[in-house]
Scaffold this motif. Sequence first.
Motif, PDB file in Angstrom:
ATOM      1  N   GLY A   1      12.888   2.793  -6.484  1.00  0.00           N
ATOM      2  CA  GLY A   1      11.635   3.464  -5.911  1.00  0.00           C
ATOM      3  C   GLY A   1      11.016   4.533  -6.794  1.00  0.00           C
ATOM      4  N   ARG A   2      11.718   5.155  -8.093  1.00  0.00           N
ATOM      5  CA  ARG A   2      11.262   6.023  -8.767  1.00  0.00           C
ATOM      6  C   ARG A   2      10.520   5.628  -9.856  1.00  0.00           C
ATOM      7  NH1 ARG A   2      16.127   8.810 -10.531  1.00  0.00           N
ATOM      8  NH2 ARG A   2      14.510  10.388 -11.563  1.00  0.00           N
ATOM      9  N   LEU A   3       9.599   6.056 -10.504  1.00  0.00           N
ATOM     10  CA  LEU A   3       8.874   5.897 -11.642  1.00  0.00           C
ATOM     11  C   LEU A   3       9.382   6.592 -12.912  1.00  0.00           C
ATOM     12  CD1 LEU A   3       5.146   5.819 -11.930  1.00  0.00           C
ATOM     13  CD2 LEU A   3       6.435   7.320 -13.298  1.00  0.00           C
ATOM     14  N   MET A   4      10.096   5.833 -13.937  1.00  0.00           N
ATOM     15  CA  MET A   4      10.534   6.238 -15.202  1.00  0.00           C
ATOM     16  C   MET A   4       9.870   5.953 -16.203  1.00  0.00           C
ATOM     17  SD  MET A   4      13.252   7.521 -13.821  1.00  0.00           S
ATOM     18  CE  MET A   4      14.491   7.714 -15.040  1.00  0.00           C
TER      19      MET A   4
ATOM     20  N   TRP B   1      -4.609   0.620 -13.670  1.00  0.00           N
ATOM     21  CA  TRP B   1      -3.622  -0.259 -13.093  1.00  0.00           C
ATOM     22  C   TRP B   1      -3.791  -0.127 -11.510  1.00  0.00           C
ATOM     23  CZ3 TRP B   1       0.734  -0.469 -10.106  1.00  0.00           C
ATOM     24  CH2 TRP B   1       1.459  -1.569 -10.248  1.00  0.00           C
ATOM     25  N   PHE B   2      -3.626   1.270 -11.312  1.00  0.00           N
ATOM     26  CA  PHE B   2      -3.535   1.496  -9.802  1.00  0.00           C
ATOM     27  C   PHE B   2      -4.935   1.203  -8.990  1.00  0.00           C
ATOM     28  CE2 PHE B   2       0.058   3.929 -11.039  1.00  0.00           C
ATOM     29  CZ  PHE B   2       0.922   3.670 -10.093  1.00  0.00           C
ATOM     30  N   THR B   3      -5.836   1.367  -9.812  1.00  0.00           N
ATOM     31  CA  THR B   3      -7.317   0.883  -8.907  1.00  0.00           C
ATOM     32  C   THR B   3      -7.355  -0.454  -8.948  1.00  0.00           C
ATOM     33  OG1 THR B   3      -8.408   3.006 -10.015  1.00  0.00           O
ATOM     34  CG2 THR B   3      -9.872   1.157  -9.564  1.00  0.00           C
ATOM     35  N   SER B   4      -7.016  -1.222  -9.833  1.00  0.00           N
ATOM     36  CA  SER B   4      -6.924  -2.620  -9.765  1.00  0.00           C
ATOM     37  C   SER B   4      -6.237  -3.130  -8.483  1.00  0.00           C
ATOM     38  CB  SER B   4      -6.779  -3.401 -11.153  1.00  0.00           C
ATOM     39  OG  SER B   4      -5.310  -3.291 -11.282  1.00  0.00           O
ATOM     40  N   ARG B   5      -5.338  -2.408  -7.967  1.00  0.00           N
ATOM     41  CA  ARG B   5      -4.364  -2.970  -7.069  1.00  0.00           C
ATOM     42  C   ARG B   5      -4.673  -2.142  -5.655  1.00  0.00           C
ATOM     43  NH1 ARG B   5      -3.105  -3.996 -11.462  1.00  0.00           N
ATOM     44  NH2 ARG B   5      -1.448  -5.857 -11.876  1.00  0.00           N
ATOM     45  N   GLY B   6      -6.045  -1.530  -5.602  1.00  0.00           N
ATOM     46  CA  GLY B   6      -6.759  -1.187  -4.626  1.00  0.00           C
ATOM     47  C   GLY B   6      -6.758   0.312  -4.175  1.00  0.00           C
ATOM     48  N   LEU B   7      -6.088   1.272  -5.118  1.00  0.00           N
ATOM     49  CA  LEU B   7      -6.292   2.773  -4.961  1.00  0.00           C
ATOM     50  C   LEU B   7      -7.587   3.060  -5.320  1.00  0.00           C
ATOM     51  CD1 LEU B   7      -2.712   4.091  -5.559  1.00  0.00           C
ATOM     52  CD2 LEU B   7      -3.644   3.698  -3.619  1.00  0.00           C
ATOM     53  N   ASP B   8      -7.851   4.197  -4.803  1.00  0.00           N
ATOM     54  CA  ASP B   8      -9.422   4.745  -5.213  1.00  0.00           C
ATOM     55  C   ASP B   8      -8.811   6.106  -5.612  1.00  0.00           C
ATOM     56  OD1 ASP B   8     -12.110   5.494  -5.169  1.00  0.00           O
ATOM     57  OD2 ASP B   8     -12.058   6.567  -3.046  1.00  0.00           O
TER      58      ASP B   8
ATOM     59  N   PRO C   1       0.920  -1.187   0.083  1.00  0.00           N
ATOM     60  CA  PRO C   1       0.032  -0.121  -0.115  1.00  0.00           C
ATOM     61  C   PRO C   1       0.868   1.299   0.110  1.00  0.00           C
ATOM     62  CG  PRO C   1      -0.886  -1.664   1.774  1.00  0.00           C
ATOM     63  CD  PRO C   1       0.414  -2.215   1.035  1.00  0.00           C
ATOM     64  N   ARG C   2       1.948   1.233   0.917  1.00  0.00           N
ATOM     65  CA  ARG C   2       2.613   2.464   0.920  1.00  0.00           C
ATOM     66  C   ARG C   2       3.503   2.738  -0.439  1.00  0.00           C
ATOM     67  NH1 ARG C   2       6.395   2.794   5.998  1.00  0.00           N
ATOM     68  NH2 ARG C   2       4.440   3.445   6.916  1.00  0.00           N
ATOM     69  N   GLU C   3       3.979   1.557  -0.959  1.00  0.00           N
ATOM     70  CA  GLU C   3       4.642   1.823  -2.321  1.00  0.00           C
ATOM     71  C   GLU C   3       3.972   2.248  -3.333  1.00  0.00           C
ATOM     72  OE1 GLU C   3       8.101  -0.314  -4.979  1.00  0.00           O
ATOM     73  OE2 GLU C   3       6.901  -1.447  -3.664  1.00  0.00           O
ATOM     74  N   LEU C   4       2.258   1.616  -3.272  1.00  0.00           N
ATOM     75  CA  LEU C   4       1.575   1.810  -4.369  1.00  0.00           C
ATOM     76  C   LEU C   4       1.264   3.335  -4.327  1.00  0.00           C
ATOM     77  CD1 LEU C   4      -0.111   0.094  -6.486  1.00  0.00           C
ATOM     78  CD2 LEU C   4      -2.018   0.262  -4.678  1.00  0.00           C
ATOM     79  N   THR C   5       1.148   3.858  -3.253  1.00  0.00           N
ATOM     80  CA  THR C   5       0.489   5.281  -3.159  1.00  0.00           C
ATOM     81  C   THR C   5       1.720   6.112  -3.567  1.00  0.00           C
ATOM     82  OG1 THR C   5      -0.894   4.793  -1.280  1.00  0.00           O
ATOM     83  CG2 THR C   5      -0.220   7.047  -1.639  1.00  0.00           C
TER      84      THR C   5
END
Length: 171
Positions: free
Chosen positions: A114-117, A147-154, A77-81
Amino acid sequence: MRRSRETRAMANRTGFGRNLIAEQWAVAEFHALCRLWTVGAPVPYPVQRNGTEILLEFLGDAHGHAAPRLAQLRPGPRELTSLYRQAVEAMHLLAGEGLAHGDLSAYNVLVHDGRLMLIDLPQVVDVVANPRGPEFLARDAANLANWFTSRGLDIDLPGLIAGLEERAGLK
């Protein structure tokens, strides 16, 4: 005369014409990467272009293992956010430049230390000049948001798209 030869070759999709088209795509991608890297976008450093080949900074570890695609990860959850926030910042940065990735998805994003590229940018779209620019902007946002929603983010997708359109000067 040479230009007409090149134009015919591209239109007829001869081997020579396909190579010219590929080189045009490489030039466009290299230019986009240089521009985005200069403004601080999360893209690999564009080292050089030779014909249809682009040499980029290696994103990976000291053992030669490449950074994984976002689609390969199962973040907590923390990394996803954190990754979502980085994705939104990246999309806003592109929109502020009047651009959309054009094919943004979890497969065209690497996660390095940890950085998105962002990667694979040959189809970058000028959202102001292109009549379908707003569609590309919305599609990029929807692809990543899904993609993020399918992993639980609103995620407020309409709000995200409206913010990107505003940042791009479309509203």
